[in-house]
Design an enzyme around this catalytic site. Structure first.
Site, PDB file in Angstrom:
ATOM      1  N   ARG A 180       6.031 131.626  56.498  1.00 53.46           N
ATOM      2  CA  ARG A 180       7.102 131.708  57.576  1.00 53.46           C
ATOM      3  C   ARG A 180       7.422 130.666  58.641  1.00 53.46           C
ATOM      4  O   ARG A 180       8.417 130.823  59.167  1.00 53.46           O
ATOM      5  CB  ARG A 180       6.575 133.119  58.449  1.00 53.46           C
ATOM      6  CG  ARG A 180       7.153 134.271  57.616  1.00 53.46           C
ATOM      7  CD  ARG A 180       6.947 135.574  58.433  1.00 53.46           C
ATOM      8  NE  ARG A 180       5.463 135.978  58.783  1.00 53.46           N
ATOM      9  CZ  ARG A 180       5.168 136.657  59.649  1.00 53.46           C
ATOM     10  NH1 ARG A 180       5.936 136.870  60.872  1.00 53.46           N
ATOM     11  NH2 ARG A 180       3.859 137.061  60.069  1.00 53.46           N
ATOM     12  N   GLU A 239      -8.087 147.548  57.300  1.00 52.07           N
ATOM     13  CA  GLU A 239      -6.919 146.583  57.073  1.00 52.07           C
ATOM     14  C   GLU A 239      -5.705 147.734  57.498  1.00 52.07           C
ATOM     15  O   GLU A 239      -5.827 148.708  56.978  1.00 52.07           O
ATOM     16  CB  GLU A 239      -6.720 145.785  55.922  1.00 52.07           C
ATOM     17  CG  GLU A 239      -7.689 144.761  55.795  1.00 52.07           C
ATOM     18  CD  GLU A 239      -7.675 143.701  57.245  1.00 52.07           C
ATOM     19  OE1 GLU A 239      -6.578 143.042  57.328  1.00 52.07           O
ATOM     20  OE2 GLU A 239      -8.626 143.510  58.084  1.00 52.07           O
ATOM     21  N   TYR A 267       9.694  95.323  81.213  1.00 46.35           N
ATOM     22  CA  TYR A 267       8.874  95.888  79.952  1.00 46.35           C
ATOM     23  C   TYR A 267       7.803  94.872  79.962  1.00 46.35           C
ATOM     24  O   TYR A 267       7.855  93.798  79.928  1.00 46.35           O
ATOM     25  CB  TYR A 267       9.568  95.529  78.621  1.00 46.35           C
ATOM     26  CG  TYR A 267       8.667  95.776  77.426  1.00 46.35           C
ATOM     27  CD1 TYR A 267       8.201  97.109  77.360  1.00 46.35           C
ATOM     28  CD2 TYR A 267       8.376  94.800  76.630  1.00 46.35           C
ATOM     29  CE1 TYR A 267       7.347  97.229  76.028  1.00 46.35           C
ATOM     30  CE2 TYR A 267       7.523  94.886  75.460  1.00 46.35           C
ATOM     31  CZ  TYR A 267       6.899  95.934  75.447  1.00 46.35           C
ATOM     32  OH  TYR A 267       6.196  96.354  74.153  1.00 46.35           O
ATOM     33  N   ASN A 269       3.004  90.356  91.770  1.00 47.91           N
ATOM     34  CA  ASN A 269       4.300  91.084  91.792  1.00 47.91           C
ATOM     35  C   ASN A 269       5.388  90.571  90.801  1.00 47.91           C
ATOM     36  O   ASN A 269       5.544  89.557  90.443  1.00 47.91           O
ATOM     37  CB  ASN A 269       4.878  90.718  93.109  1.00 47.91           C
ATOM     38  CG  ASN A 269       6.102  91.677  93.380  1.00 47.91           C
ATOM     39  OD1 ASN A 269       6.075  92.652  94.026  1.00 47.91           O
ATOM     40  ND2 ASN A 269       7.316  91.182  93.019  1.00 47.91           N
ATOM     41  N   ALA A 305      12.158  92.281  89.397  1.00 49.76           N
ATOM     42  CA  ALA A 305      13.083  93.345  88.564  1.00 49.76           C
ATOM     43  C   ALA A 305      13.416  92.551  87.291  1.00 49.76           C
ATOM     44  O   ALA A 305      13.766  91.332  87.211  1.00 49.76           O
ATOM     45  CB  ALA A 305      14.201  93.697  89.502  1.00 49.76           C
ATOM     46  N   ASN A 332       7.229  89.945  73.466  1.00 53.10           N
ATOM     47  CA  ASN A 332       5.818  90.296  72.883  1.00 53.10           C
ATOM     48  C   ASN A 332       6.049  90.024  71.249  1.00 53.10           C
ATOM     49  O   ASN A 332       5.174  89.870  70.523  1.00 53.10           O
ATOM     50  CB  ASN A 332       4.996  91.707  73.039  1.00 53.10           C
ATOM     51  CG  ASN A 332       5.881  92.632  72.872  1.00 53.10           C
ATOM     52  OD1 ASN A 332       6.982  92.588  72.821  1.00 53.10           O
ATOM     53  ND2 ASN A 332       5.016  93.619  72.625  1.00 53.10           N
ATOM     54  N   TYR A 333       7.206  90.086  70.867  1.00 49.88           N
ATOM     55  CA  TYR A 333       7.337  90.379  69.318  1.00 49.88           C
ATOM     56  C   TYR A 333       8.261  89.448  68.821  1.00 49.88           C
ATOM     57  O   TYR A 333       9.393  89.328  69.324  1.00 49.88           O
ATOM     58  CB  TYR A 333       7.901  91.926  69.292  1.00 49.88           C
ATOM     59  CG  TYR A 333       8.048  92.307  67.703  1.00 49.88           C
ATOM     60  CD1 TYR A 333       6.754  92.301  66.903  1.00 49.88           C
ATOM     61  CD2 TYR A 333       9.427  92.804  67.318  1.00 49.88           C
ATOM     62  CE1 TYR A 333       6.965  92.526  65.377  1.00 49.88           C
ATOM     63  CE2 TYR A 333       9.523  93.302  65.873  1.00 49.88           C
ATOM     64  CZ  TYR A 333       8.308  93.155  64.983  1.00 49.88           C
ATOM     65  OH  TYR A 333       8.359  93.526  63.715  1.00 49.88           O
ATOM     66  N   ARG A 355      15.955  77.215  83.934  1.00 50.93           N
ATOM     67  CA  ARG A 355      17.390  77.724  84.042  1.00 50.93           C
ATOM     68  C   ARG A 355      18.300  76.535  84.222  1.00 50.93           C
ATOM     69  O   ARG A 355      17.930  75.530  84.640  1.00 50.93           O
ATOM     70  CB  ARG A 355      17.565  78.814  84.986  1.00 50.93           C
ATOM     71  CG  ARG A 355      17.058  78.328  86.431  1.00 50.93           C
ATOM     72  CD  ARG A 355      17.045  79.519  87.387  1.00 50.93           C
ATOM     73  NE  ARG A 355      16.757  78.803  88.640  1.00 50.93           N
ATOM     74  CZ  ARG A 355      16.455  79.865  89.541  1.00 50.93           C
ATOM     75  NH1 ARG A 355      15.862  80.901  89.743  1.00 50.93           N
ATOM     76  NH2 ARG A 355      16.338  78.949  91.031  1.00 50.93           N
TER      77      ARG A 355
HETATM   78  C1  UD1 Z   1      -6.771 138.585  59.021  1.00 44.39           C
HETATM   79  C2  UD1 Z   1      -7.946 140.038  59.000  1.00 44.39           C
HETATM   80  C3  UD1 Z   1      -7.390 141.220  59.830  1.00 44.39           C
HETATM   81  C4  UD1 Z   1      -6.889 140.431  61.399  1.00 44.39           C
HETATM   82  C5  UD1 Z   1      -6.318 139.287  61.400  1.00 44.39           C
HETATM   83  C6  UD1 Z   1      -6.068 138.497  62.789  1.00 44.39           C
HETATM   84  C7  UD1 Z   1      -8.632 139.910  56.858  1.00 44.39           C
HETATM   85  C8  UD1 Z   1      -8.824 140.451  55.580  1.00 44.39           C
HETATM   86  N1  UD1 Z   1      -7.802 140.663  57.809  1.00 44.39           N
HETATM   87  O1  UD1 Z   1      -5.538 139.467  58.527  1.00 44.39           O
HETATM   88  O2  UD1 Z   1      -8.312 142.229  60.117  1.00 44.39           O
HETATM   89  O3  UD1 Z   1      -6.569 141.500  62.414  1.00 44.39           O
HETATM   90  O4  UD1 Z   1      -6.484 138.358  60.247  1.00 44.39           O
HETATM   91  O5  UD1 Z   1      -5.180 137.749  62.783  1.00 44.39           O
HETATM   92  O6  UD1 Z   1      -9.479 139.211  57.080  1.00 44.39           O
HETATM   93  N2  UD1 Z   1      -6.684 132.314  54.909  1.00 44.39           N
HETATM   94  C9  UD1 Z   1      -7.383 131.271  53.907  1.00 44.39           C
HETATM   95  N3  UD1 Z   1      -7.530 131.680  52.581  1.00 44.39           N
HETATM   96  C10 UD1 Z   1      -7.352 132.776  52.183  1.00 44.39           C
HETATM   97  C11 UD1 Z   1      -6.644 133.595  53.224  1.00 44.39           C
HETATM   98  C12 UD1 Z   1      -6.533 133.317  54.554  1.00 44.39           C
HETATM   99  O7  UD1 Z   1      -7.794 130.232  54.226  1.00 44.39           O
HETATM  100  O8  UD1 Z   1      -7.340 132.872  50.826  1.00 44.39           O
HETATM  101  C13 UD1 Z   1      -6.629 131.821  56.273  1.00 44.39           C
HETATM  102  C14 UD1 Z   1      -5.199 131.846  56.759  1.00 44.39           C
HETATM  103  O9  UD1 Z   1      -4.724 130.324  56.415  1.00 44.39           O
HETATM  104  C15 UD1 Z   1      -5.256 132.337  58.196  1.00 44.39           C
HETATM  105  C16 UD1 Z   1      -6.456 133.081  57.974  1.00 44.39           C
HETATM  106  O10 UD1 Z   1      -7.391 132.935  56.782  1.00 44.39           O
HETATM  107  O11 UD1 Z   1      -5.695 131.111  59.085  1.00 44.39           O
HETATM  108  C17 UD1 Z   1      -6.328 134.646  58.079  1.00 44.39           C
HETATM  109  O12 UD1 Z   1      -5.355 135.109  56.943  1.00 44.39           O
HETATM  110  P1  UD1 Z   1      -4.267 135.893  57.124  1.00 44.39           P
HETATM  111  O13 UD1 Z   1      -3.645 136.159  55.705  1.00 44.39           O
HETATM  112  O14 UD1 Z   1      -3.238 135.673  58.125  1.00 44.39           O
HETATM  113  O15 UD1 Z   1      -4.934 137.194  57.594  1.00 44.39           O
HETATM  114  P2  UD1 Z   1      -4.279 138.531  58.037  1.00 44.39           P
HETATM  115  O16 UD1 Z   1      -3.566 139.225  57.131  1.00 44.39           O
HETATM  116  O17 UD1 Z   1      -3.285 138.186  59.211  1.00 44.39           O
END
Ligand code: UD1
Ligand code: MG
Length: 450
Positions: A15, A154, A348, A359, A362, A368-369, A422
Site C-alpha cells: 500500500r 487474529e 558561501y 570577519n 558580504a 572550492n571546486y 582588482r
Molecule cells: C500482526 C499481528 C497482529 C497485530 C498486528 C499489529 C500476527 C499473525 N498478527 O498482524 O496480531 O495486531 O500485527 O500491527 O503476527 N512480516 C515479515 N514477514 C512475514 C510477515 C510479516 O517480515 O512473513 C513483517 C511485516 O513486514 C510487518 C510485520 O511483520 O512489519 C507484521 O506483519 P503484518 O503482515 O503487517 O501483520 P498484521 O496482519 O498487521
C-alpha cells in the site's frame, strides 16, 4: 538477562505504492527501521537481527549503516510473522537470553515500554505488548483470564465475542530465545490466511502450562505505517512529541508547529528557535544559541551562544565554535568556524577553516571546486575579508591579514598583509554628463524619425 532484538522487516508494504521497501521510508529524516532499532538499542542488546525480504540489499545497507554489528537475515518468501522470526534462529544459535520481536514499520515503541517487558519476563515465559485500541479494526485480539494472556486471536479468525475485545496485539513479543524457537517450531498455518502466525505461540505456551502476560502501552506507541497517509500521520505524531520534549528540556520554540526535527536532533537549554526552521539529520545545537527564522541545518554543530540566520543554510560538516554568527543567505559546508567569527551576509564558505574573530565580508565565496576536485581554504584568526572576495582554493589567508573588496585571491596572503586584486579605478571628469547628453540626443532623433 541479555537481550537479542529480532526486527521484522521483510514485508513489501504494497500500500505504500513504492519501489523503496516500506521500512526504509523516512520519519523525522530517518528510515522507520532505524527508529525501531534505536528503541531496541537502549536495552544494549547482545544481538540485533533484522529479517529482510523485499529490497533486502537496501534494508541490509540501512541496518548496518545504523549499527555495523546488526545481522541481516533473509526471508525469501513471506509466509507469516512466525516464519519471519524463525529466520533469525541460526543467527541466535547458542544465545540463551531474552529475544524481543519488534516490527520495522512500527517506529514509536518507547524504550521504557521495552524495559517493562524485560522486567515482566523475569516472572513470565512470554510477554506481549498490548494496547487499548480506540478502533480495534483488524488487530489481533488479546484473550485474557485475569492477568494471564490465554491466546491471541487474529481478526480474520475471531468470533463475534472475540472481536468485541478492545485490548489488541501490538506485535511486540518478549520470550526466552530458546523457548521462542521451540514454540515457533510447533506453529502451523491452518488459519484464514494460511500464514504461520507468531501470535499462535501464546496458545501453545499456555497448553504446555507456561505463563504468558501482557504489558500495555499507549496506542500512539504502536502506530504502524502501511500507506503514505499513515507515513504523514506518523511524521506529524513524531514532530508534535519531539517539539513538546524540547520545550520541556528548556528550548524556546516560538512557533513549534513550524519547526521540523529529526530523530536525532539535539538542542541545548535556553536556545531559541524562531519560526520555520528545519533540522535535518545529525544536528546538535548547544545551549544559549539562537536559530533564526527560515534556516535549514543538517549534519552540523552550533556551539554555545551561536546566532544562525535568518535564512541560513548549514550543511554537513559545518562546525561553529562559540559565539559564531552566520547571517542571512549564508551557506556553510564542511567548514570549521572558530570562536567569535562572523559571516553575516550572502556568502558561501565550503571546505574551509575560518580563524577566531575573523570577519568575512558580504558576498565572500570560497571557490572550492575546480570542476573536478574540491580544495581547501584556510583563513587565519583576526582577518578581515573584504566584501565580494573570491577565495580561489587552495589558498591560505594569514592571521590578521585583510583582502580588499572585490578581490579575486589566487595565492596565499601573509599574516598582517593587505591583498588587493582588482582593476585600478580610473576617473574621467565630466564624462557622465557628456555621455548622458549624447544618449538623450540620440533618443530624441530616433523619436522624430518614427
Ligand atoms: C500482526 C499481528 C497482529 C497485530 C498486528 C499489529 C500476527 C499473525 N498478527 O498482524 O496480531 O495486531 O500485527 O500491527 O503476527 N512480516 C515479515 N514477514 C512475514 C510477515 C510479516 O517480515 O512473513 C513483517 C511485516 O513486514 C510487518 C510485520 O511483520 O512489519 C507484521 O506483519 P503484518 O503482515 O503487517 O501483520 P498484521 O496482519 O498487521
Ligand atoms: Mg500490519
Amino acid at each position: 538477562m541479555e537481550t537479542a532484538l529480532i526486527i521484522l522487516a521483510a514485508g513489501k508494504g504494497t500500500r505504500m505504492n513504492s519501489d523503496l521497501p516500506k521500512v526504509l521510508h523516512r520519519v523525522a529524516s530517518a528510515p522507520m527501521l532505524e527508529h525501531a532499532m534505536a528503541a531496541g538499542a537502549t536495552l544494549a542488546p547482545r544481538h540485533t537481527v533484522v529479517v529482510a525480504g523485499h529490497g533486502a540489499d537496501q534494508v541490509r545497507a540501512a541496518a548496518t549503516a545504523f549499527d555495523e554489528d546488526a545481522q541481516v537475515v533473509e526471508q525469501t518468501e513471506q509466509l507469516g510473522t512466525a516464519h519471519a522470526v524463525a529466520q533469525a534462529r541460526p543467527a541466535l544459535e547458542g544465545f540463551d537470553g531474552m529475544a524481543l520481536v519488534l516490527y520495522g514499520d512500527t517506529p514509536f515503541v518507547q524504550p521504557d515500554t521495552l524495559e517493562k517487558m524485560q522486567e515482566a519476563l523475569s516472572t513470565h515465559d512470554v510477554v506481549v505488548l498490548g494496547f487499548e485500541a480506540a478502533d480495534p479494526a483488524r488487530y489481533g485480539r488479546l484473550v485474557m483470564q485475569g492477568d494471564t494472556l490465554e491466546r491471541i486471536v487474529e481478526f480474520k479468525d475471531a468470533s463475534e465475542a472475540e472481536r468485541a475485545i478492545t485490548l489488541c496485539n501490538s506485535g511486540v513479543v518478549a520470550c526466552k530465545s530458546d523457548l521462542l524457537f521451540d514454540l515457533i517450531d510447533k506453529v502451523g498455518n491452518g488459519n484464514a490466511s494460511e500464514e504461520y502466525y507468531l501470535t499462535d505461540i501464546i496458545g501453545l505456551a499456555r497448553a504446555e502450562g507456561r505463563s504468558a502476560t501482557v504489558v500495555t502501552c499507549a496506542e500512539a506507541e504502536t502506530m504502524g505505517v502501511n500507506s503514505r497517509a499513515d507515513l504523514a500521520r506518523a511524521e506529524a505524531a513524531f514532530q508534535s512529541r519531539a517539539r513538546d520534549l524540547l520545550m520541556e528540556d528548556g528550548v524556546t520554540l516560538i512557533a513549534p508547529e513550524t519547526v521540523f526535527l529529526s530523530r536525532d536532533t539535539y538542542i541545548g537549554r535556553d536556545t531559541v528557535v524562531e519560526p520555520n526552521v528545519v533540522f535535518g539529520p545529525n544536528v546538535t545545537v548547544e545551549s544559549g544559541s539562537t536559530i533564526r527564522a527560515f534556516s535549514h541545518l543538517e549534519g552540523c554543530h552550533v556551539s554555545r551562544g551561536g546566532i544562525v540566520g535568518p535564512y541560513a543554510r548549514l550543511r554537513p560538516g559545518a562546525e561553529l565554535a562559540e559565539d559564531v554568527r552566520i547571517g542571512n543567505f549564508v551557506e556553510v559546508k564542511n567548514a570549521q568556524i572558530a570562536e567569535g567569527a562572523k559571516v553575516n551576509h550572502l556568502s558561501y564558505i565550503g571546505d574551509a577553516t575560518v580563524g577566531a574573530r575573523s570577519n568575512i565580508g558580504a558576498g565572500t565565496i570560497t571557490c572550492n571546486y575546480d570542476g573536478v576536485m574540491k580544495h581547501h581554504t584556510h583563513i587565519g584568526a583576526n582577518t578581515f575579508i573584504g566584501s565580494n572576495t573570491m577565495l580561489v582554493a587552495p589558498v591560505s589567508i594569514g592571521e590578521g591579514a585583510m583582502t580588499g573588496s572585490g578581490s579575486v585571491i589566487t595565492s596565499d596572503v601573509d599574516p598582517d598583509a593587505l591583498a588587493l586584486s582588482r582593476a585600478p579605478q580610473v576617473e574621467k571628469p565630466g564624462m557622465a554628463r557628456k555621455l548622458r547628453d549624447m544618449l538623450k540626443a540620440k533618443k530624441a532623433k530616433m523619436q522624430r524619425g518614427s
